[in-house]
Design an enzyme around this catalytic site. Structure first.
Site, mmCIF file in Angstrom:
data_model
loop_
_atom_site.group_PDB
_atom_site.id
_atom_site.type_symbol
_atom_site.label_atom_id
_atom_site.label_comp_id
_atom_site.label_asym_id
_atom_site.label_seq_id
_atom_site.Cartn_x
_atom_site.Cartn_y
_atom_site.Cartn_z
ATOM 1 N N HIS A 102 -3.538 -9.798 6.476
ATOM 2 C CA HIS A 102 -4.063 -10.962 5.763
ATOM 3 C C HIS A 102 -5.414 -11.379 6.343
ATOM 4 O O HIS A 102 -6.132 -12.196 5.753
ATOM 5 C CB HIS A 102 -3.068 -12.120 5.892
ATOM 6 C CG HIS A 102 -3.084 -13.092 4.755
ATOM 7 N ND1 HIS A 102 -4.238 -13.426 4.063
ATOM 8 C CD2 HIS A 102 -2.101 -13.834 4.202
ATOM 9 C CE1 HIS A 102 -3.936 -14.323 3.132
ATOM 10 N NE2 HIS A 102 -2.653 -14.578 3.182
ATOM 11 N N ASP A 142 1.881 3.303 -10.047
ATOM 12 C CA ASP A 142 2.384 4.658 -10.312
ATOM 13 C C ASP A 142 1.599 5.658 -9.468
ATOM 14 O O ASP A 142 0.400 5.859 -9.677
ATOM 15 C CB ASP A 142 2.233 4.970 -11.804
ATOM 16 C CG ASP A 142 2.806 6.321 -12.206
ATOM 17 O OD1 ASP A 142 3.221 7.082 -11.309
ATOM 18 O OD2 ASP A 142 2.821 6.606 -13.413
#
Length: 434
Positions: A159, A374
């Site tokens: 982060h 994907d």
């Protein structure tokens, strides 16, 4: 279901994946913004599950494909291949991302319809998700093989360099390169660094201001179906001036109301409470979606009345919409509410606890299509996020059916009330935990 014993885990390999092209010396030092500096080196942990039905034909080739594509994408996302020099700077030294392969002695089917299983805890390096760690890579990937031929791809991404949008962009671009190894375009990124939120004139933050607040919290996963969301949105539209409530707004309001009600049931006392939501500022400040950094502010909504009858989902959504409109009317570069809070905390030498005594943080990742990532063997059967971070937290993600998955974290005591709330269960289904 009875509690699941930890299955056997075998580490196959651990290695560092370096960028395919060396980082230019002029880009050696990545300067962290004021907001970056406020964050600890917390790892945002996502996991994607792919069954053998997802057309995984040869698992022995998966590792090679992922390692090669990870090396290629790191040449563009080069700060993530570096190391944290100090709280103000990333050393883009091409040290590499960590890549771990693990074999787990169970079937992927044992995880798909359950939450909080002992199995899911093993999909990440022990203790790394949500932790503050300055000694490891800024991206840690774990490829887990199940006995049935299914796999899980888990990623812990720092982060410190960027927000949820930055993390999603990395995951998405990595998957595109993997699925089209001979026909892909290198993404063009915009590294914001200190151009929007420079360090204060008094000097940079030499240490983070954020602290975790886990205590005895537990996480539960709730599914809001597309039809239930439509019903909830129609109710809000009929009862308020908000005619186009979003999925995020109605789910956030419902979770907030029910969580506050659970806290009151346990303590016997109503406490004025606030809901704090992060707002992505890229579009408002003229930055492209591929801008990398923590580019955000906060949007608070409060419950200040003890009259439960006056606290409706519709009223909360109305208040959320008003708060959001005020945020967008601000000059969020020079008059950023979050930045102002951080500067005040730094001046008073306090740490920022994301979840104060009566503050609930609700983070929406709904606009990021994690469920469509994907790598070349189809979309994931399941997307999950690791337990942890803070009490009084909900993370919202879109799912494969057009609904929302809500990962809610509360104390055990509050969760025992929350999970039986009839208003919540009218619109959400609790995923069994084991």
């Amino acid at each position: 279901m009875e509690s699941v014993a930890h299955p056997l885990v075998s580490i196959i390999s651990e290695k560092l994946i370096k960028p395919s092209s060396p980082t230019c010396p002029t880009k050696r030092w990545h300067k962290l913004s004021l907001i970056d500096q406020a964050f600890s080196n917390t790892y945002i942990p996502f996991s994607l599950f792919y069954t053998k039905d997802n057309a995984i034909s040869n698992t022995s080739q998966i590792s090679q494909l992922l390692e090669e594509s990870l090396s290629k994408i790191l040449s563009t996302y080069y700060p993530y291949a570096g190391r944290l020099k100090d709280n103000t700077t990333i050393d883009c030294n091409d040290a590499g991302a960590e890549f771990i392969q693990v074999q787990i002695d169970c079937l992927i089917s044992e995880t798909l319809n359950w939450h909080n299983t002992a199995i899911e805890d093993l999909l990440f390096p022990q203790g790394l998700p949500w932790s503050n760690c300055a000694s490891r890579g800024l991206i840690v990937v774990q490829l887990t093989y199940f006995n049935c031929g299914g796999i899980a791809i888990s990623m812990c991404i720092s982060h410190k360099i960027g927000d949820g949008c930055s993390g999603y962009n990395f995951f998405r671009d990595w998957s595109h390169i993997t699925s089209h190894p001979n026909n892909f375009s290198i993404p063009s990124l915009h590294y914001v660094e200190q151009s929007v939120f420079p360090p204060p004139s008094s000097g940079p933050f030499l240490s983070p201001l954020f602290m975790s607040n886990k205590h005895d919290c537990v996480q539960r996963r709730y599914i809001f179906s597309n039809q239930k969301l439509l019903n909830l949105k129609n109710t809000v539209a009929a009862e308020s001036e908000v005619q186009n409530p979003t999925r995020t707004e109605v789910v956030s309001a419902l979770i907030f109301k029910c969580a506050v009600r659970a806290a009151k049931a346990n303590s016997g006392i109503f406490q004025p409470s606030s809901m704090v939501q992060a707002v992505d500022l890229r579009a408002q400040v003229g930055l492209p979606p591929n801008a990398i950094g923590n580019i955000l502010t906060i949007c608070p909504t409060s419950i200040i009345t003890n009259n439960e009858e006056s606290i409706t989902i519709s009223k909360l959504v109305s208040e959320m919409r008003k708060s959001k409109e005020l945020v967008y009317k601000r000059d969020n570069v020079n008059d950023n509410m979050f930045v102002a809070l951080l500067l005040e905390l730094a001046k008073s030498k306090q740490e920022y606890h994301e979840n104060g005594p009566n503050a609930y943080q609700i983070t929406s990742l709904v606009k990021f299509a994690l469920h469509e990532i994907d790598f070349g063997w189809g979309k994931p059967t399941k997307v999950s996020i690791a337990n942890g971070l803070n009490n009084k937290l909900a993370i919202l993600m879109g799912n494969q059916t057009g609904g929302i998955d809500a990962f809610v974290t509360l104390t055990e005591q509050d969760m025992s009330v929350f999970q039986h709330d009839t208003e919540l269960l009218e619109f959400a289904s609790l995923v069994p935990s084991c």
